[in-house]
Design a protein around this motif. Sequence first.
Motif, PDB file in Angstrom:
ATOM      1  N   PRO A 166      -5.933   4.866   4.281  1.00  0.00           N
ATOM      2  CA  PRO A 166      -6.573   5.620   3.457  1.00  0.00           C
ATOM      3  C   PRO A 166      -7.373   4.459   2.442  1.00  0.00           C
ATOM      4  CG  PRO A 166      -3.996   5.534   3.183  1.00  0.00           C
ATOM      5  CD  PRO A 166      -4.430   4.654   4.678  1.00  0.00           C
ATOM      6  N   PHE A 167      -8.818   4.564   1.999  1.00  0.00           N
ATOM      7  CA  PHE A 167      -9.636   3.489   1.343  1.00  0.00           C
ATOM      8  C   PHE A 167      -9.711   4.630  -0.054  1.00  0.00           C
ATOM      9  CE2 PHE A 167     -13.312   1.035  -0.046  1.00  0.00           C
ATOM     10  CZ  PHE A 167     -13.016  -0.093  -0.773  1.00  0.00           C
ATOM     11  N   GLY A 168      -9.538   4.948  -1.175  1.00  0.00           N
ATOM     12  CA  GLY A 168     -10.107   5.826  -2.389  1.00  0.00           C
ATOM     13  C   GLY A 168      -9.679   6.990  -1.444  1.00  0.00           C
ATOM     14  N   THR A 169     -10.851   7.528  -1.494  1.00  0.00           N
ATOM     15  CA  THR A 169     -11.215   9.405  -0.459  1.00  0.00           C
ATOM     16  C   THR A 169     -11.997   9.160   0.662  1.00  0.00           C
ATOM     17  OG1 THR A 169     -13.300   9.377  -1.509  1.00  0.00           O
ATOM     18  CG2 THR A 169     -12.122  10.034  -3.200  1.00  0.00           C
ATOM     19  N   GLU A 170     -11.596   7.654   1.077  1.00  0.00           N
ATOM     20  CA  GLU A 170     -12.048   7.902   2.696  1.00  0.00           C
ATOM     21  C   GLU A 170     -10.529   7.219   3.619  1.00  0.00           C
ATOM     22  OE1 GLU A 170     -15.823   6.022   3.555  1.00  0.00           O
ATOM     23  OE2 GLU A 170     -15.885   4.849   1.758  1.00  0.00           O
TER      24      GLU A 170
ATOM     25  N   LEU B   9       7.884   1.234  11.944  1.00  0.00           N
ATOM     26  CA  LEU B   9       8.324  -0.223  11.292  1.00  0.00           C
ATOM     27  C   LEU B   9       7.613  -1.233  11.587  1.00  0.00           C
ATOM     28  CD1 LEU B   9      12.165   0.110  13.109  1.00  0.00           C
ATOM     29  CD2 LEU B   9      11.401   0.806  10.922  1.00  0.00           C
ATOM     30  N   LEU B  10       6.535  -1.972  12.389  1.00  0.00           N
ATOM     31  CA  LEU B  10       5.714  -2.514  12.083  1.00  0.00           C
ATOM     32  C   LEU B  10       4.477  -1.887  10.952  1.00  0.00           C
ATOM     33  CD1 LEU B  10       4.977  -3.759  15.715  1.00  0.00           C
ATOM     34  CD2 LEU B  10       6.071  -4.764  14.324  1.00  0.00           C
ATOM     35  N   THR B  11       3.825  -0.791  11.123  1.00  0.00           N
ATOM     36  CA  THR B  11       2.684  -0.591  10.434  1.00  0.00           C
ATOM     37  C   THR B  11       3.372  -0.506   8.681  1.00  0.00           C
ATOM     38  OG1 THR B  11       1.626   1.068  11.745  1.00  0.00           O
ATOM     39  CG2 THR B  11       1.919   1.923   9.137  1.00  0.00           C
ATOM     40  N   ARG B  12       4.407  -0.268   8.283  1.00  0.00           N
ATOM     41  CA  ARG B  12       4.961  -0.402   6.953  1.00  0.00           C
ATOM     42  C   ARG B  12       5.433  -1.887   7.072  1.00  0.00           C
ATOM     43  NH1 ARG B  12       8.006   4.462   8.330  1.00  0.00           N
ATOM     44  NH2 ARG B  12      10.062   3.573   9.504  1.00  0.00           N
ATOM     45  N   TYR B  13       5.957  -3.034   7.962  1.00  0.00           N
ATOM     46  CA  TYR B  13       5.901  -4.065   7.242  1.00  0.00           C
ATOM     47  C   TYR B  13       5.155  -4.799   7.287  1.00  0.00           C
ATOM     48  CZ  TYR B  13       6.647  -9.363   8.799  1.00  0.00           C
ATOM     49  OH  TYR B  13       7.224 -10.707   9.405  1.00  0.00           O
TER      50      TYR B  13
ATOM     51  N   MET C 159       0.577  -1.120  -0.110  1.00  0.00           N
ATOM     52  CA  MET C 159      -0.176   0.111   0.011  1.00  0.00           C
ATOM     53  C   MET C 159       0.919   0.603  -0.605  1.00  0.00           C
ATOM     54  SD  MET C 159      -3.210  -1.198   2.203  1.00  0.00           S
ATOM     55  CE  MET C 159      -3.675   0.522   2.817  1.00  0.00           C
ATOM     56  N   THR C 160       0.367   2.407  -0.471  1.00  0.00           N
ATOM     57  CA  THR C 160       1.108   3.546  -0.401  1.00  0.00           C
ATOM     58  C   THR C 160       0.265   4.748   0.399  1.00  0.00           C
ATOM     59  OG1 THR C 160      -0.701   4.768  -2.450  1.00  0.00           O
ATOM     60  CG2 THR C 160       1.878   3.468  -3.281  1.00  0.00           C
ATOM     61  N   ASN C 161       0.486   5.848   0.965  1.00  0.00           N
ATOM     62  CA  ASN C 161       0.287   6.977   1.113  1.00  0.00           C
ATOM     63  C   ASN C 161      -0.301   5.859   2.517  1.00  0.00           C
ATOM     64  OD1 ASN C 161       0.536   8.378  -0.911  1.00  0.00           O
ATOM     65  ND2 ASN C 161      -0.926   7.475  -1.939  1.00  0.00           N
ATOM     66  N   ILE C 162       0.214   5.844   3.452  1.00  0.00           N
ATOM     67  CA  ILE C 162       0.037   4.814   5.139  1.00  0.00           C
ATOM     68  C   ILE C 162       1.090   5.892   6.187  1.00  0.00           C
ATOM     69  CG2 ILE C 162       0.268   2.195   4.415  1.00  0.00           C
ATOM     70  CD1 ILE C 162       2.871   1.850   4.920  1.00  0.00           C
ATOM     71  N   ASP C 163       0.988   6.826   5.655  1.00  0.00           N
ATOM     72  CA  ASP C 163       1.663   7.695   7.047  1.00  0.00           C
ATOM     73  C   ASP C 163       0.844   8.136   7.597  1.00  0.00           C
ATOM     74  OD1 ASP C 163       4.499   7.652   5.486  1.00  0.00           O
ATOM     75  OD2 ASP C 163       4.062   9.846   4.889  1.00  0.00           O
ATOM     76  N   SER C 164      -0.856   8.132   7.289  1.00  0.00           N
ATOM     77  CA  SER C 164      -1.390   8.436   7.869  1.00  0.00           C
ATOM     78  C   SER C 164      -2.284   7.293   9.389  1.00  0.00           C
ATOM     79  CB  SER C 164      -2.977   8.983   7.301  1.00  0.00           C
ATOM     80  OG  SER C 164      -3.552   7.860   6.325  1.00  0.00           O
TER      81      SER C 164
END
Length: 348
Positions: A119-123, A43-47, A1-6
Amino acid sequence: MTNIDSVVLERAIVHKVGNPTRGEALKLSANPLTLNDEIVRGLLTRYFLGPFNENEQFHFTHISDLGMNEVYHYVSEMFDNPKNFTLQSIQLAQFLYSKSTHAKVKEGELYVVQFSNVPFGTEYIEAIGIFKSETKETFLKVFPHGESWEVIAEDGIDINKLDKGCLVFKKNREEGYVVCVADNTNKQNDAHYWVNEFLQVTRSANSYHYTDAALGMCKLFISNELAEKFDVNKSDQIDMLNRSMEYFKTKDEFKLNEFAEEVLHHPEVIDSFTQYKQTYEVARQVTIEDEFDIHLSAVKKQERVFKSVLKLDKNFHVYIHGRKDLIEKGYDEMTGKHFYKLYFDQES
């Protein structure tokens, strides 16, 4: 997935799941992990989330009643009653243990994780993640010892390689949720227990699925079936692969009859392709509609495996991008070797 900073990792728990046929135990945790270190959380979230392609969507199924799908039921309970997170994670671990009987299923850690702001689409929505790490890597650890340094070897988890995972978005509950799946071990015919026995999910029929399946089918037909049934050389195959990819890159909608006329041309090849499509759908257990909207993300994914390289012994690699009329194949009786002529205006 991308844009997972949130993404916020709300809570996580780990259970040890072995293979009961080898006498390996199921070791359950009583409490979630204590994650006070924000670096470890990141780190866990990105993993956990990095390996997923959010366009490749699945949904839970059951032969008789969706509510009887065990993972669907336990995840629904987590969404509805977060205070029962630990109990439901134990239920998941016990169910996975009961399905881990294949000889090639490895012992590993099962992580159950609750996320928010995914993030899921625009939500931005909630999600439950179920992940299993099976492969251990050896790492070197350097540490001070008096006035010198020492090195020891330790086994651990490579955070760049998630073995198995499932991400369930809190979306479309009545249809079995929107689910993303990762299975980077046991990809052959040995232990598909993660997808089929444990999760019991099936691919969602959408434009991404149709585009991905259609391009995969075209590649196999041109690379294998075409060469077996018709008198074509490698450059002809590459030319047809290029035309297939060009069709998907320049069209908004796939139409089977239009594709056949523009790419395949010859009636006998079109007939063979139509028959191959039916065989492919049965063998792969997929359905490819005759008309569907083309999904560009699926095209980009498949473009990486559409090879346009003509390999001549171990001496030459010729990259063919178009203009089949500028390539001529022949045979030289004096040397007893095949040859290609390439016509061009200038070299660079």
